[in-house]
Each structure stands twice: as C-alpha cells, then as structure tokens.
Scaffold this active site. Structure first.
Site, mmCIF file in Angstrom:
data_model
loop_
_atom_site.group_PDB
_atom_site.id
_atom_site.type_symbol
_atom_site.label_atom_id
_atom_site.label_comp_id
_atom_site.label_asym_id
_atom_site.label_seq_id
_atom_site.Cartn_x
_atom_site.Cartn_y
_atom_site.Cartn_z
ATOM 1 N N GLU A 106 0.562 -1.022 0.255
ATOM 2 C CA GLU A 106 0.274 -0.013 0.444
ATOM 3 C C GLU A 106 0.568 1.289 -0.423
ATOM 4 O O GLU A 106 1.314 1.733 1.070
ATOM 5 C CB GLU A 106 -0.681 0.114 1.148
ATOM 6 C CG GLU A 106 -1.694 1.350 1.303
ATOM 7 C CD GLU A 106 -2.661 1.443 2.560
ATOM 8 O OE1 GLU A 106 -2.574 0.109 3.168
ATOM 9 O OE2 GLU A 106 -4.072 1.872 2.518
ATOM 10 N N LYS A 162 -2.459 -2.065 -3.327
ATOM 11 C CA LYS A 162 -3.575 -1.343 -2.476
ATOM 12 C C LYS A 162 -3.331 0.255 -2.537
ATOM 13 O O LYS A 162 -2.541 0.639 -1.793
ATOM 14 C CB LYS A 162 -3.759 -1.532 -0.674
ATOM 15 C CG LYS A 162 -4.921 -0.955 -0.452
ATOM 16 C CD LYS A 162 -4.474 -0.954 0.665
ATOM 17 C CE LYS A 162 -6.197 -0.230 1.974
ATOM 18 N NZ LYS A 162 -7.008 -1.477 2.760
HETATM 19 P P1 13P Z 1 -9.062 3.758 4.322
HETATM 20 O O1 13P Z 1 -9.937 2.552 3.278
HETATM 21 O O2 13P Z 1 -9.640 4.724 5.969
HETATM 22 O O3 13P Z 1 -8.239 4.762 3.942
HETATM 23 O O4 13P Z 1 -8.236 2.760 4.948
HETATM 24 C C1 13P Z 1 -7.343 1.860 3.937
HETATM 25 C C2 13P Z 1 -6.446 1.787 5.127
HETATM 26 O O5 13P Z 1 -5.915 0.741 5.197
HETATM 27 C C3 13P Z 1 -5.329 3.147 4.952
HETATM 28 O O6 13P Z 1 -4.403 1.532 5.713
#
Ligand code: 13P
Length: 344
Positions: free
Chosen positions: A177, A219
């Site tokens: 991510e 992500k």
């Molecule tokens: P949000 O969808 O609130 O951005 O959170 C996703 C997430 O896993 C942040 O690390």
C-alpha cells in the site's frame, strides 16, 4: 514459498463481486475516531466494535477478506470464538496489518517512512500460525512544496518490497500500500506525478527483491486532488487518470488492485470505483476492487456510537456500504442503491 498457495489466496481475495474490508486501525487511530463520537477508548470498546462488524449478517456476500490489527487478532467475539474463526465462519479470509506505523523521515521534513521490518519474520510466522492468510503494509507519501522526494519514495518502496518478500516466505499474500495522501491543496496532476513515481519505484523494488507478483495485491490511492484544492475533478476524470496510471505502472501479471478510500466520502468512493470498472471494462489485466476502511465503516460507526441498542442499525449501514461497493466492483452501482439500504 508455495506460489500456488499464494496465488490461490490472491485469487480468492479477488473473487468476482467482492472486495476487502480494512478494519486494522491501530489503537491510536481507532481511539481518535471513537473520541470524535464520544465512544469510550478502551480495549473492550474496540473489541465490541469489531464484533459488530464481523457478525454483520451477510457481510461475506460482498467481502472476501478483512484486515485486522494485532489487538483484534488476539481478542474474541461476544460468542467466545476468535475473530479469525468468526471471519472464516462468515466466509471471509483473515488478514493482518504488520507495519508498525509511519514515522518522520530523518533529514526530510514533512515526509514519513514506514517502520516494522525488525523482527518481522517471527511475527509473520506467528500470524500465519494464528490463521492469517495475507498481510498489509502501508507507506505514506505526502504531496507539498518540493515533496515527495525520490529519497522518500525509494525508502518506502524498498521497505514495502522487503516486507513483501518476507510475507511470501511465510506463505502470506502481501498487500502493498503506497498511499499518496489527500491532505493539502495540491491538484490532481500533482497527485498523479507522486502516484506514478510511487508505483513505478515500488514495482522496481519488488522485482529487485525477487517478489513473485502472481502472489501480491496492490492497494493504491485513487488519483485525486487534495481535499483543500479549489478544483475538484469530476468522477469520470478521476477514473480515467487513475486507471491510466495503473495501466502504465502495474504489471499485468498482478492478480488484483484494491483501492484505499483515504478520506473520500462513502458515496464518492463507490461512484469512482464504479466509473473505473464501467469505463475500462474488458481493458484491465487485473481485478479492480476496494479495500476500504472509512468509506465502508464510517456511516456504521456514526450510528453505533458505542450503544448496544444501535448495533442492528449500524450493521444495516455496514451491509449497505459493502453492497454498494460490491456493485461498483461489478460496474453496476447506481445512485438509487443509496436509497434502499441492503440492496445490492
Ligand atoms: P481508508 O479506506 O480509510 O483509507 O483505509 C484503508 C487503509 O487500510 C489504510 O491503511
């Protein structure tokens, strides 16, 4: 490393019509959201809230995997079973957030680097033994005056790739991510520049670290203007720029992409995912779905307010958001779904 097992997990997470639920807020983040609504900031309140989520009837119809925080992995539901077993019973694959948070990057004011590599190998082994099948690590990229720097982008990409290699060794699918934040007044074009660099650097590092992309899920953030930018671009433009950026930077062999919501409203997060899946139908090599926290949970949290009597209403709201995002993942979401809670 059993690549077939990793591929099977990744494929299951990307099941048609489903997406992921991020419920892995760290204790400080969860407490901050509770405090804003006057909810007690205790381990028991956090456990009760996660119980509400996991026991929502029908959640597994729309959610393929749920990302937990370490505390939740060690807690039990009201029924006295572990959250891992409760998720499995609901047809949802359990996952775990394993980074230990983004900290100020020395020498780079305004930028952060994510920590958590030290001791990660035994932690992953423990999580795998407890039933987790995938993991998540979040890097944070800030857009501002002269930032992000390449130093920040590369330090974060390197850490993400080392984490991903360790996950695969432990039999867990790594969710990588790299989040370009929405905070600030930057334009969509500035977000695009930062997002392209982050994704490009990440896949270079994954290659360098011999990570098998067949067992990885990306992500990413959507490409958006900053929250304080006076120009807020229309949904279709966000969809086109975001998917074009992915097509240019994400190898086709990756099984899936699952967006974070990053502070978008729940409805916009659904509308934008819908636009991407509709406009690029048949032209994307990977599944394109959601891995939202706030955009799925926030309406339910606001209804719950820590009160047991509000649980059924909160669960209906959670189910509704999961259903809307499931529809958006299939390209069949529309505004009317917002008026009929529970409809898919
Ligand atoms: P949000 O969808 O609130 O951005 O959170 C996703 C997430 O896993 C942040 O690390």
């Amino acid at each position: 490393m059993d690549v077939n097992q990793l591929m099977a997990t990744a494929k299951a997470l990307m099941t048609e019509g489903k997406g992921l639920l991020a419920m892995d807020e760290s204790n400080p983040t969860c407490n901050k959201r509770f405090a804003a609504l006057g909810i007690a900031q205790t381990p028991e309140a956090r456990r009760a809230y996660r119980d509400l989520i996991v026991t929502t009837p029908g959640l597994g119809d729309f959610i393929s995997g749920a990302i937990l925080f370490d505390e939740t992995l060690r807690q039990q539901t009201n029924a006295g079973i572990s959250f891992v077993d409760a998720l499995k019973k609901a047809g949802i694959i359990p996952g775990i957030k394993v980074d230990t948070g983004a900290r100020d990057m020395a020498g780079f004011p305004g930028e952060k680097v994510t920590e958590g590599l030290d001791g990660l190998r035994p932690r992953l082994a423990e999580y795998a033994a407890m039933g987790a099948r995938f993991a998540k690590w979040r890097a944070v990229i800030t857009v501002g005056d002269g930032i992000p720097t390449w130093s920040c982008i590369e330090a974060n990409a390197h850490a993400l790739a080392r984490y991903a290699a360790l996950c695969q060794e432990a039999g867990l699918v790594p969710i990588v991510e790299p989040e370009v934040l929405m905070d600030g007044s930057h334009t969509l074009e500035q977000c695009l520049a930062a997002t392209e660099k982050s994704q490009h650097a990440l896949f270079h590092q994954l290659y360098q670290m011999r990570v098998d992309l067949r067992g990885v899920i990306l992500k990413p953030n959507m490409v958006l203007p900053g929250k304080a930018c006076p120009r807020q671009d229309p949904v279709d433009r966000v969809a086109d720029v975001t998917v074009t950026c992915l097509l240019a930077n994400v190898p086709a062999i990756l099984p899936g992409v699952a967006f974070l919501s990053g502070g978008q409203s729940a409805e916009l997060a659904s509308q934008r995912l819908q636009a991407m899946n509709l406009r690029f139908q048949g032209r994307m090599p990977w599944a394109l779905t959601f891995s939202y926290s706030r955009a799925i949970q926030q309406p339910a949290l606001e209804l719950w307010k820590g009160q047991p009597a509000n649980i059924p209403a909160a669960q209906r709201a959670l189910h509704q958001r999961a259903a809307c995002n499931s529809a958006a993942r299939r390209g069949v979401y529309n505004a009317a779904m917002e008026k009929h809670p529970g409809q898919s």
